[in-house]
Design an enzyme around this catalytic site. Structure first.
Site, PDB file in Angstrom:
ATOM      1  N   ASP A 239     -72.494 -39.095  15.793  1.00 12.18           N
ATOM      2  CA  ASP A 239     -72.979 -38.656  14.485  1.00 12.18           C
ATOM      3  C   ASP A 239     -74.497 -38.713  14.397  1.00 12.18           C
ATOM      4  O   ASP A 239     -75.101 -38.011  13.596  1.00 12.18           O
ATOM      5  CB  ASP A 239     -72.346 -39.516  13.387  1.00 12.18           C
ATOM      6  CG  ASP A 239     -70.859 -39.223  13.300  1.00 12.18           C
ATOM      7  OD1 ASP A 239     -70.096 -39.808  14.099  1.00 12.18           O
ATOM      8  OD2 ASP A 239     -70.473 -38.380  12.477  1.00 12.18           O
ATOM      9  N   LYS A 250     -67.986 -42.999  15.188  1.00 14.55           N
ATOM     10  CA  LYS A 250     -66.900 -43.591  14.427  1.00 14.55           C
ATOM     11  C   LYS A 250     -66.682 -45.072  14.745  1.00 14.55           C
ATOM     12  O   LYS A 250     -66.750 -45.464  15.918  1.00 14.55           O
ATOM     13  CB  LYS A 250     -65.616 -42.799  14.699  1.00 14.55           C
ATOM     14  CG  LYS A 250     -64.400 -43.207  13.924  1.00 14.55           C
ATOM     15  CD  LYS A 250     -64.607 -43.280  12.433  1.00 14.55           C
ATOM     16  CE  LYS A 250     -65.289 -42.074  11.918  1.00 14.55           C
ATOM     17  NZ  LYS A 250     -65.976 -42.237  10.624  1.00 14.55           N
TER      18      LYS A 250
HETATM   19  C1  LIG Z   1     -68.516 -34.129  16.916  1.00 19.67           C
HETATM   20  S1  LIG Z   1     -68.984 -35.252  15.734  1.00 19.67           S
HETATM   21  C2  LIG Z   1     -67.513 -36.091  15.494  1.00 19.67           C
HETATM   22  C3  LIG Z   1     -67.738 -37.420  14.909  1.00 19.67           C
HETATM   23  O1  LIG Z   1     -67.641 -37.396  13.479  1.00 19.67           O
HETATM   24  C4  LIG Z   1     -66.650 -38.330  13.113  1.00 19.67           C
HETATM   25  O2  LIG Z   1     -66.905 -39.003  11.921  1.00 19.67           O
HETATM   26  P1  LIG Z   1     -66.141 -38.535  10.572  1.00 19.67           P
HETATM   27  O3  LIG Z   1     -64.741 -38.155  10.963  1.00 19.67           O
HETATM   28  O4  LIG Z   1     -66.219 -39.764   9.695  1.00 19.67           O
HETATM   29  O5  LIG Z   1     -66.961 -37.391  10.042  1.00 19.67           O
HETATM   30  C5  LIG Z   1     -66.624 -39.293  14.255  1.00 19.67           C
HETATM   31  O6  LIG Z   1     -67.702 -40.172  14.234  1.00 19.67           O
HETATM   32  C6  LIG Z   1     -66.696 -38.342  15.393  1.00 19.67           C
HETATM   33  O7  LIG Z   1     -66.994 -38.890  16.632  1.00 19.67           O
END
Ligand SMILES: CSC[C@H]1O[C@H](OP(=O)(O)O)[C@H](O)[C@@H]1O
Length: 348
Positions: A239, A250
């Protein structure tokens, strides 16, 4: 101009999002006709994933421009209103830098153009460029990353860094897709990724739709799977990557990285350069979103913990750069020292 992918559809008038909160039980869609609805969709994780929320916010910016252009008596007033649009979208989630990168790019396009005539077309084109560039970057990243995987490898991934986390194709899952497209037999172990279950709900769903063998495990099984020799590599998304190579991703990613180090398993991060933030020196400087306690105390809408129990619910953690074997980008594979080598990506 229109655009349709697994994650989103720009109809020319509205933005349609697959409701990722409902997958895999339902495939339903939400139509956003104004920027405030887009902001709500990002905040409530109808759409999630760093590149996906960046592109989504870009189209939200376009909807805001359509809303305010006819009620702004001057371009200066229009710019003031568009700053309000940008702030509303920027205040949805704090960690994924792609959100701010996309909004800054849209604002720069608006200010550089500088007048009303055809501004809506200019902004729409920029949002579509952001979306299409993400797909291209994911496929370039996939090709680079696939070179790191051998035929027969089993890859562990955490959360969902697939097509649903991007405009299409995915980052970590894009690497796996590319390796499969090259004819390599790749199996995947997917962490369920409590509490939001992106792995169980989204990664397993995506990979099974592609016919890629996936084994779902609970997060606390990752270490044992590694100790039993089941895992050849770990690939995750990101992120925000700080200038020194620290990686926000995450919650649970840090734990997987430490386990991979313990077991001598390569830990790769796949992310487009839009996720690299040279203005953030280290992982200590990355804002970590904390989300609603109910995500932890409830599962599938049912309470699983006592009322009023204390809850800590950070949506992300930070993996130290020293635990990252390499960062796979659309410009190539970056190895340590990250301070120097990440900067070079932006010098060419
Ligand atoms: C390709 S970025 C994906 C990344 O985003 C997710 O977070 P969220 O589901 O809370 O938006 C997670 O960190 C993923 O690795």
């Amino acid at each position: 101009m229109k655009l349709k992918t697994m994650t989103l559809e720009w109809t020319g008038e509205s933005l349609i999002l697959i409701d990722q909160r409902k997958i895999p039980l339902e495939e339903t869609y939400i139509e956003c006709t104004n920027y405030k609805e887009v902001a709500t969709a990002i905040k409530e994780m109808v759409v999630r994933g760093a590149p996906a929320i960046g592109a989504t916010a870009a189209f939200g910016f376009v909807l805001g421009a359509r809303e305010y252009i006819n009620t702004s008596s001057s371009f200066e007033i229009f710019l003031e209103k568009m700053n309000e649009v940008k702030e509303t979208l920027a205040n949805t989630r704090p960690t994924a830098v792609n959100l701010f990168w996309a909004l800054n790019r849209m604002e720069k396009t608006l200010k550089n153009y500088g007048y009303f005539e055809k501004i809506l077309e200019v902004l729409e084109n920029e949002a579509i460029n952001i979306a299409n560039e993400d797909i291209t970057a994911n496929k370039q990243m996939g090709a680079y990353g696939a070179s790191l995987l051998k035929d027969g490898d089993t890859v562990l991934t955490h959360c969902n860094a697939g097509a649903l986390a991007t405009v299409d194709y995915g980052t970590a899952l894009g690497v796996i897709r590319a390796a499969v497209e090259q004819g390599k037999k790749i199996k995947v172990f997917a962490d369920e990724t409590r509490p939001y279950l992106q792995g169980a709900r989204l990664t397993a769903w995506e990979l099974m739709k592609d016919g890629i063998e996936v084994t779902l495990i609970s997060d606390n099984m990752a270490g044992w799977a590694m100790k039993l020799g089941k895992i050849n590599a770990v690939i995750v998304g990101a992120d925000r990557i700080a200038a020194n190579g620290d990686v926000a991703n995450k919650i649970g990613t840090y734990m997987v990285a430490v386990l991979a180090k313990r077991h001598g398993i390569p830990f790769y991060v796949a992310a487009p350069t839009s996720t690299i933030d040279l203005n953030t020196p280290t992982g200590k400087d990355i804002p970590i979103e904390e989300r609603n306690h109910k995500e932890v105390t409830h599962c599938g809408g049912k309470r699983i913990a006592p009322e009023n129990v204390n809850v800590f619910n950070p949506a992300f953690d930070v993996t130290d750069a020293e635990l990252v074997t390499a960062i796979i980008t659309e410009k190539g594979i970056v190895y340590p020292p990250y301070n120097e080598n990440l900067k070079k990506l932006f010098e060419e």
